[in-house]
Design a protein around this motif. Structure first.
Motif, PDB file in Angstrom:
ATOM      1  N   TYR A  90      17.014  -1.952  -1.482  1.00 47.97           N
ATOM      2  CA  TYR A  90      15.685  -2.187  -0.928  1.00 47.97           C
ATOM      3  C   TYR A  90      14.911  -0.889  -0.808  1.00 47.97           C
ATOM      4  CZ  TYR A  90      17.940  -6.550   0.278  1.00 47.97           C
ATOM      5  OH  TYR A  90      18.627  -7.739   0.207  1.00 47.97           O
ATOM      6  N   LYS A  91      13.652  -0.926  -1.223  1.00 45.00           N
ATOM      7  CA  LYS A  91      12.767   0.221  -1.090  1.00 45.00           C
ATOM      8  C   LYS A  91      12.185   0.241   0.319  1.00 45.00           C
ATOM      9  CE  LYS A  91       8.548   2.159  -3.089  1.00 45.00           C
ATOM     10  NZ  LYS A  91       7.495   1.921  -4.097  1.00 45.00           N
ATOM     11  N   ARG A  92      12.217   1.391   0.937  1.00 40.84           N
ATOM     12  CA  ARG A  92      11.557   1.544   2.235  1.00 40.84           C
ATOM     13  C   ARG A  92      10.051   1.562   1.987  1.00 40.84           C
ATOM     14  NH1 ARG A  92      15.049   6.587   4.524  1.00 40.84           N
ATOM     15  NH2 ARG A  92      17.071   5.570   4.515  1.00 40.84           N
ATOM     16  N   VAL A  93       9.323   0.814   2.787  1.00 42.48           N
ATOM     17  CA  VAL A  93       7.896   0.664   2.503  1.00 42.48           C
ATOM     18  C   VAL A  93       6.984   1.063   3.666  1.00 42.48           C
ATOM     19  CG1 VAL A  93       8.238  -1.094   0.731  1.00 42.48           C
ATOM     20  CG2 VAL A  93       7.955  -1.792   3.119  1.00 42.48           C
ATOM     21  N   THR A  94       7.534   1.655   4.720  1.00 45.27           N
ATOM     22  CA  THR A  94       6.670   2.073   5.818  1.00 45.27           C
ATOM     23  C   THR A  94       5.782   3.225   5.358  1.00 45.27           C
ATOM     24  OG1 THR A  94       8.389   3.539   6.675  1.00 45.27           O
ATOM     25  CG2 THR A  94       8.291   1.325   7.607  1.00 45.27           C
TER      26      THR A  94
END
Length: 177
Positions: free
Chosen positions: A161-165
């Motif tokens: 999963y890509k961190r998107v914050t």
């Protein structure tokens, strides 16, 4: 704790390698190389609880990991045999359609696959397949081949999963034994 990622449910160890895994498992707190802050190796670096970043241009690709400042240079063509074995091995990239394929050899055989004592030797070859499944996820599959430890090649498979914050960045984890 998490769900198992080994396709087929178990690693196909030879009898002697299974005995070594049981010894490793019984003594993991004293023996796991990761607890001693050694580099995690491939494929373990990709599924630890620490992030990683992939950067590239037309001439080079680099994986940078939060854990202990680990880095991994990816050759864009087959460089031939590794000049020396290392913790992160020697990797090279190819493409299978939209799937990024990375082959890694030249691992030093001193890393483990997890804290359960699963292991390999310096004969390990890892073939990884990274396939984007959305803007924020990719499927990660790795085939592990080591005829001195396993009775046949075997695979792991999991989503990454890509961190998107908005303020997310690769942090630095300085390991202390």
């Amino acid at each position: 704790a998490g769900l198992g990622v080994v396709q087929g449910g178990s690693i196909p160890y030879t009898k002697g390698a299974l005995a070594q895994r049981e010894t490793n498992r019984a003594n993991w707190l004293q023996s796991d190389p990761e607890i001693k802050c050694y580099l995690p190796g491939i494929p373990r670096a990709n599924y630890m609880d620490f992030g990683f970043q992939i950067v590239h241009n037309s001439d080079a690709m680099l994986f940078s990991y939060e854990y202990a400042g680990a880095v991994r240079n990816i050759h864009l063509s087959d460089p031939g045999p590794a000049p020396i074995d290392s913790w992160m091995g020697q990797s090279w990239l190819s493409w299978d359609g939209d799937t990024m394929v990375i082959e890694t050899t030249g691992l030093n055989g001193q890393t483990w696959l997890d804290r359960a004592g699963n292991h390999h030797t310096d004969k390990l070859k890892v073939t990884e397949r990274f396939t984007l499944t959305s803007a924020h996820t990719m499927n990660y599959e790795a085939t592990l081949e080591d005829p001195t430890v396993y009775t046949r090649p075997w695979k792991i498979n999991m989503p990454i999963y890509k961190r998107v914050t908005p303020d997310d960045r690769l942090m630095q984890f300085n390991c202390v034994e």
